[in-house]
Scaffold this motif. Structure first.
Motif, mmCIF file in Angstrom:
data_model
loop_
_atom_site.group_PDB
_atom_site.id
_atom_site.type_symbol
_atom_site.label_atom_id
_atom_site.label_comp_id
_atom_site.label_asym_id
_atom_site.label_seq_id
_atom_site.Cartn_x
_atom_site.Cartn_y
_atom_site.Cartn_z
ATOM 1 N N ALA A 154 0.866 -1.184 0.000
ATOM 2 C CA ALA A 154 0.000 0.000 0.000
ATOM 3 C C ALA A 154 0.898 1.228 0.000
ATOM 4 N N GLU A 155 0.542 2.223 -0.817
ATOM 5 C CA GLU A 155 1.349 3.430 -0.945
ATOM 6 C C GLU A 155 0.453 4.659 -1.012
ATOM 7 N N LEU A 156 1.019 5.796 -0.617
ATOM 8 C CA LEU A 156 0.356 7.084 -0.801
ATOM 9 C C LEU A 156 0.606 7.523 -2.237
ATOM 10 N N HIS A 157 -0.443 7.942 -2.926
ATOM 11 C CA HIS A 157 -0.314 8.343 -4.336
ATOM 12 C C HIS A 157 -1.061 9.640 -4.587
ATOM 13 N N ASN A 158 -0.734 10.265 -5.714
ATOM 14 C CA ASN A 158 -1.406 11.473 -6.153
ATOM 15 C C ASN A 158 -1.509 11.449 -7.671
ATOM 16 N N HIS A 159 -2.532 12.094 -8.188
ATOM 17 C CA HIS A 159 -2.642 12.297 -9.628
ATOM 18 C C HIS A 159 -2.116 13.689 -9.942
ATOM 19 N N ARG A 160 -1.464 13.816 -11.094
ATOM 20 C CA ARG A 160 -1.002 15.136 -11.533
ATOM 21 C C ARG A 160 -1.115 15.206 -13.044
ATOM 22 N N LEU A 161 -1.306 16.418 -13.533
ATOM 23 C CA LEU A 161 -1.355 16.638 -14.972
ATOM 24 C C LEU A 161 0.058 16.786 -15.503
ATOM 25 N N ASP A 162 0.377 16.032 -16.530
ATOM 26 C CA ASP A 162 1.699 16.085 -17.141
ATOM 27 C C ASP A 162 1.502 16.166 -18.658
ATOM 28 N N HIS A 163 1.672 17.353 -19.224
ATOM 29 C CA HIS A 163 1.484 17.578 -20.658
ATOM 30 C C HIS A 163 0.104 17.104 -21.116
ATOM 31 N N GLY A 164 -0.912 17.468 -20.351
ATOM 32 C CA GLY A 164 -2.284 17.125 -20.710
ATOM 33 C C GLY A 164 -2.710 15.722 -20.350
#
Length: 161
Positions: free
Chosen positions: A71-81
């Motif tokens: 189990a890990e902490l994650h995040n979404h991010r925008l990268d070049h659309g």
């Protein structure tokens, strides 16, 4: 004072300090949930809300869940659309702040599910904080197509590391 009194006074002082530390840590966890697995999906995610009612910031450093190999902490991010997911080393919860882990933003990633997450079931999730220590919550598994509880929609603000 008899020697027994010194022990009781010392014990009372330790208990008082411990209760003040617990209040200072001030982290509470609300609205944990996960979606049921679709088919034989190998991975899943869990979401929740962190509230720091204390006087100092704390950091969520790690997570553990016996339903997955990792189990890990994650995040979404925008990268070049493109929306990309990346591991997040820690999540800061400032004093008096609320941080929401929700779809499309910060979340707990469950890798290598040992069995599919079944709607109506629950699983334990251990959150490891720098100040508050370990907090275990019971995560209910909701229908895969259902809406997130409490209107969670992924707009949790910018995470701090």
């Amino acid at each position: 004072m008899p020697s027994g009194c010194h022990c009781r006074v010392a014990l009372a002082a330790v208990l008082l300090l411990a209760s003040r530390f617990a209040l200072a840590a001030g982290i509470s966890v609300g609205e944990p949930w996960a979606r049921a697995s679709l088919g034989q999906a190998a991975n899943g995610a869990a979401y929740l809300t962190l509230v720091n009612g204390g006087r100092q910031a704390d950091r969520l450093l790690a997570v553990r869940a016996p339903v997955a190999t990792r189990a890990e902490l994650h995040n979404h991010r925008l990268d070049h659309g493109m929306l990309r997911m990346e591991q997040h080393p820690a999540i800061v919860v400032d004093a008096g702040a609320t941080v929401t882990l929700a779809p499309g933003g910060l979340h707990v990633m469950l890798f290598g599910l040992l069995a599919p997450l079944q709607a109506g079931s629950r699983f334990p999730l251990v959150l490891v904080f720098e100040q508050a220590g370990e907090i275990e919550v019971s995560v209910p598994v909701l229908e895969a197509t259902g809406a997130a509880p409490g209107g969670a929609h992924g707009h949790a603000g910018k995470p701090r590391r």
